[in-house]
Scaffold this motif. Structure first.
Motif, PDB file in Angstrom:
ATOM      1  N   PHE A   1       3.540 -10.945  10.043  1.00 57.77           N
ATOM      2  CA  PHE A   1       2.420 -11.645   9.784  1.00 57.77           C
ATOM      3  C   PHE A   1       1.328 -11.054  10.892  1.00 57.77           C
ATOM      4  N   LEU A   2       1.055 -10.688  11.146  1.00 55.86           N
ATOM      5  CA  LEU A   2       0.463  -9.688  12.681  1.00 55.86           C
ATOM      6  C   LEU A   2       0.003  -7.834  12.828  1.00 55.86           C
ATOM      7  N   PRO A   3      -0.035  -7.799  11.633  1.00 51.73           N
ATOM      8  CA  PRO A   3      -0.236  -6.494  12.431  1.00 51.73           C
ATOM      9  C   PRO A   3      -1.377  -6.034  12.970  1.00 51.73           C
ATOM     10  N   SER A   4      -1.614  -4.717  14.527  1.00 50.79           N
ATOM     11  CA  SER A   4      -2.430  -4.550  14.856  1.00 50.79           C
ATOM     12  C   SER A   4      -1.693  -3.672  15.683  1.00 50.79           C
ATOM     13  N   LEU A   5      -2.605  -2.781  15.732  1.00 46.26           N
ATOM     14  CA  LEU A   5      -1.796  -1.267  16.784  1.00 46.26           C
ATOM     15  C   LEU A   5      -2.504  -1.900  18.156  1.00 46.26           C
ATOM     16  N   PRO A   6      -3.911  -2.224  18.227  1.00 47.48           N
ATOM     17  CA  PRO A   6      -3.489  -2.350  19.900  1.00 47.48           C
ATOM     18  C   PRO A   6      -2.044  -3.663  20.431  1.00 47.48           C
ATOM     19  N   GLY A   7      -2.383  -4.102  19.657  1.00 45.69           N
ATOM     20  CA  GLY A   7      -0.620  -5.503  19.815  1.00 45.69           C
ATOM     21  C   GLY A   7       0.724  -4.406  19.943  1.00 45.69           C
ATOM     22  N   LEU A   8       0.906  -3.745  19.265  1.00 43.88           N
ATOM     23  CA  LEU A   8       2.059  -2.892  18.801  1.00 43.88           C
ATOM     24  C   LEU A   8       1.755  -2.006  20.304  1.00 43.88           C
ATOM     25  N   ALA A   9       0.629  -1.593  21.009  1.00 44.02           N
ATOM     26  CA  ALA A   9       0.855  -0.858  21.809  1.00 44.02           C
ATOM     27  C   ALA A   9       0.750  -1.410  23.559  1.00 44.02           C
ATOM     28  N   ILE A  10       0.061  -2.853  23.282  1.00 38.06           N
ATOM     29  CA  ILE A  10       0.768  -3.951  24.253  1.00 38.06           C
ATOM     30  C   ILE A  10       2.020  -4.264  24.707  1.00 38.06           C
ATOM     31  N   GLN A  11       2.705  -4.203  23.077  1.00 34.65           N
ATOM     32  CA  GLN A  11       4.182  -4.376  23.354  1.00 34.65           C
ATOM     33  C   GLN A  11       4.763  -2.761  23.783  1.00 34.65           C
ATOM     34  N   TRP A  12       4.468  -2.267  23.252  1.00 30.19           N
ATOM     35  CA  TRP A  12       5.375  -1.122  23.716  1.00 30.19           C
ATOM     36  C   TRP A  12       5.276  -0.516  25.626  1.00 30.19           C
ATOM     37  N   VAL A  13       3.986  -0.948  26.003  1.00 29.42           N
ATOM     38  CA  VAL A  13       3.641  -0.894  27.302  1.00 29.42           C
ATOM     39  C   VAL A  13       4.393  -1.621  28.073  1.00 29.42           C
ATOM     40  N   GLY A  14       3.962  -2.799  27.624  1.00 34.24           N
ATOM     41  CA  GLY A  14       4.223  -4.563  28.155  1.00 34.24           C
ATOM     42  C   GLY A  14       5.887  -4.306  28.425  1.00 34.24           C
ATOM     43  N   ILE A  15       7.169  -3.538  27.214  1.00 38.90           N
ATOM     44  CA  ILE A  15       8.190  -3.902  27.354  1.00 38.90           C
ATOM     45  C   ILE A  15       8.891  -1.903  28.583  1.00 38.90           C
ATOM     46  N   LEU A  16       8.113  -1.532  28.365  1.00 36.55           N
ATOM     47  CA  LEU A  16       8.498  -0.662  29.452  1.00 36.55           C
ATOM     48  C   LEU A  16       8.293  -0.645  30.773  1.00 36.55           C
ATOM     49  N   ILE A  17       7.389  -1.176  31.558  1.00 35.50           N
ATOM     50  CA  ILE A  17       7.053  -1.679  32.414  1.00 35.50           C
ATOM     51  C   ILE A  17       8.102  -3.076  32.855  1.00 35.50           C
ATOM     52  N   GLY A  18       8.268  -3.891  31.638  1.00 29.13           N
ATOM     53  CA  GLY A  18       9.643  -4.880  32.313  1.00 29.13           C
ATOM     54  C   GLY A  18      10.455  -4.787  32.319  1.00 29.13           C
ATOM     55  N   LEU A  19      10.813  -3.075  32.168  1.00 23.70           N
ATOM     56  CA  LEU A  19      12.153  -2.656  32.224  1.00 23.70           C
ATOM     57  C   LEU A  19      12.738  -1.634  32.923  1.00 23.70           C
ATOM     58  N   ARG A  20      11.360  -1.265  33.152  1.00 26.22           N
ATOM     59  CA  ARG A  20      10.702  -0.587  34.802  1.00 26.22           C
ATOM     60  C   ARG A  20      11.231  -1.523  36.095  1.00 26.22           C
ATOM     61  N   PHE A  21       9.684  -2.426  35.619  1.00 26.03           N
ATOM     62  CA  PHE A  21       9.177  -3.001  37.306  1.00 26.03           C
ATOM     63  C   PHE A  21       9.943  -4.861  36.843  1.00 26.03           C
ATOM     64  N   LEU A  22       9.932  -4.971  35.436  1.00 27.68           N
ATOM     65  CA  LEU A  22      10.217  -6.856  36.046  1.00 27.68           C
ATOM     66  C   LEU A  22      11.308  -7.425  35.065  1.00 27.68           C
ATOM     67  N   ASP A  23      12.414  -6.569  35.491  1.00 22.09           N
ATOM     68  CA  ASP A  23      13.609  -7.628  34.743  1.00 22.09           C
ATOM     69  C   ASP A  23      13.502  -8.306  32.908  1.00 22.09           C
ATOM     70  N   TYR A  24      12.968  -7.200  32.669  1.00 22.09           N
ATOM     71  CA  TYR A  24      12.934  -7.673  31.244  1.00 22.09           C
ATOM     72  C   TYR A  24      14.089  -8.269  30.692  1.00 22.09           C
ATOM     73  N   ASN A  25      15.077  -7.604  31.077  1.00 23.51           N
ATOM     74  CA  ASN A  25      16.304  -8.798  29.996  1.00 23.51           C
ATOM     75  C   ASN A  25      16.742  -9.807  30.594  1.00 23.51           C
ATOM     76  N   ASN A  26      16.365 -10.301  31.464  1.00 25.54           N
ATOM     77  CA  ASN A  26      16.634 -11.536  32.044  1.00 25.54           C
ATOM     78  C   ASN A  26      15.758 -12.696  31.845  1.00 25.54           C
ATOM     79  N   HIS A  27      14.349 -12.145  30.906  1.00 25.83           N
ATOM     80  CA  HIS A  27      12.912 -12.698  30.729  1.00 25.83           C
ATOM     81  C   HIS A  27      12.689 -12.476  29.811  1.00 25.83           C
ATOM     82  N   VAL A  28      13.463 -12.271  28.744  1.00 24.05           N
ATOM     83  CA  VAL A  28      13.161 -11.775  26.973  1.00 24.05           C
ATOM     84  C   VAL A  28      12.482 -12.939  26.452  1.00 24.05           C
ATOM     85  N   PRO A  29      12.546 -13.877  27.218  1.00 21.46           N
ATOM     86  CA  PRO A  29      11.766 -14.757  26.127  1.00 21.46           C
ATOM     87  C   PRO A  29      10.436 -15.644  26.896  1.00 21.46           C
TER      88      PRO A  29
END
Length: 186
Positions: A139-167
Motif C-alpha cells: 500500500f506504500l510504494p515509493s522508490l526512496p522507501g525501497l532504496a532505504i530498505q535495501w541499504v538498511g538490509i545490507l547494512i543490517g546483514l553486514r554490521f548489525l545482526d539483522y537476523n536477530n532483530h528483524v522485527p
C-alpha cells in the motif's frame, strides 16, 4: 475484506476499523463479511483432520523444525520483545508517525491508514511472518522507501545482526515507507 482471505492474522485492526465506521450501517458489512466466511470456512474444513484443527495442533504442539522457522521468521514485536517493551516500541513508532503527520511531512491517505493498521496488527499478533508484512508495504510504494530498505538490509546483514532483530528493522522500514509514500491526487 479481500485481504482477510490472504492474511487473516493481520486483519483484526482493519475489521475493528470497518465495524466502527459502519456501526450505524452495519447491514452493509454483512455481504463482505459473509463472502469472507463463505470462502474461509470451507477451506478450513478441508483435510483430515480439518486444516483449522491442524493449525491449532501446530500452535499447541509445534515440532522442532517449526519452532526454529518461527523464531527466525516471526516479526511480532510482542513475542520478540515481550508485551510491555513491544507495546512501548509500537507506541514510540506511532508517535513518530503522528508527529510527521502533524508537521506536514506525511500527506495522510487511505493507503497510509490501511498499511498502518496492517503493520500494527502484524507487530501485535503472537506470530506474523516476514512475508505477511509485504501486504502492508504494497500500500506504500515509493522508490526512496525501497532504496532505504535495501541499504538498511545490507547494512543490517553486514554490521548489525539483522537476523536477530528483524522485527525492529521491519518496523523502521515501515515507518520510513509511511513517511515517503505520496498518494496520487486522483
Amino acid at each position: 475484506m479481500l485481504l482477510s482471505l490472504i492474511k487473516p492474522q493481520g486483519m483484526f485492526l482493519i475489521w475493528i476499523y470497518c465495524f466502527w465506521n459502519y456501526r450505524k450501517r452495519w447491514k452493509e458489512m454483512l455481504l463482505p463479511f459473509g463472502i469472507v466466511l463463505l470462502v474461509t470456512v470451507p477451506i478450513s474444513l478441508v483435510g483430515s483432520p480439518p486444516l483449522f484443527l491442524q493449525w491449532i495442533d501446530n500452535l499447541l504442539n509445534p515440532n522442532t523444525q517449526n519452532e526454529y522457522w518461527w523464531s527466525v521468521n516471526n516479526l511480532s514485536l510482542t513475542s520478540n520483545l515481550g508485551l510491555f517493551l513491544g507495546l512501548m516500541t509500537l507506541l514510540l513508532a506511532t508517535l513518530i508517525v503522528i508527529s510527521g503527520r502533524l508537521v506536514g511531512l506525511i500527506q495522510w491517505s487511505r493507503d497510509h491508514l490501511i498499511a498502518s493498521l496492517l503493520f500494527l496488527s502484524f507487530f501485535l499478533m503472537p506470530y506474523a511472518s516476514q512475508q505477511s508484512v509485504s501486504s502492508a508495504f504494497a500500500f506504500l510504494p515509493s522508490l526512496p522507501g525501497l532504496a532505504i530498505q535495501w541499504v538498511g538490509i545490507l547494512i543490517g546483514l553486514r554490521f548489525l545482526d539483522y537476523n536477530n532483530h528483524v522485527p525492529l528493522f521491519i518496523l523502521f522500514f515501515g515507518v520510513v515507507a509511511i513517511f515517503f509514500f505520496r498518494a496520487r491526487e486522483e
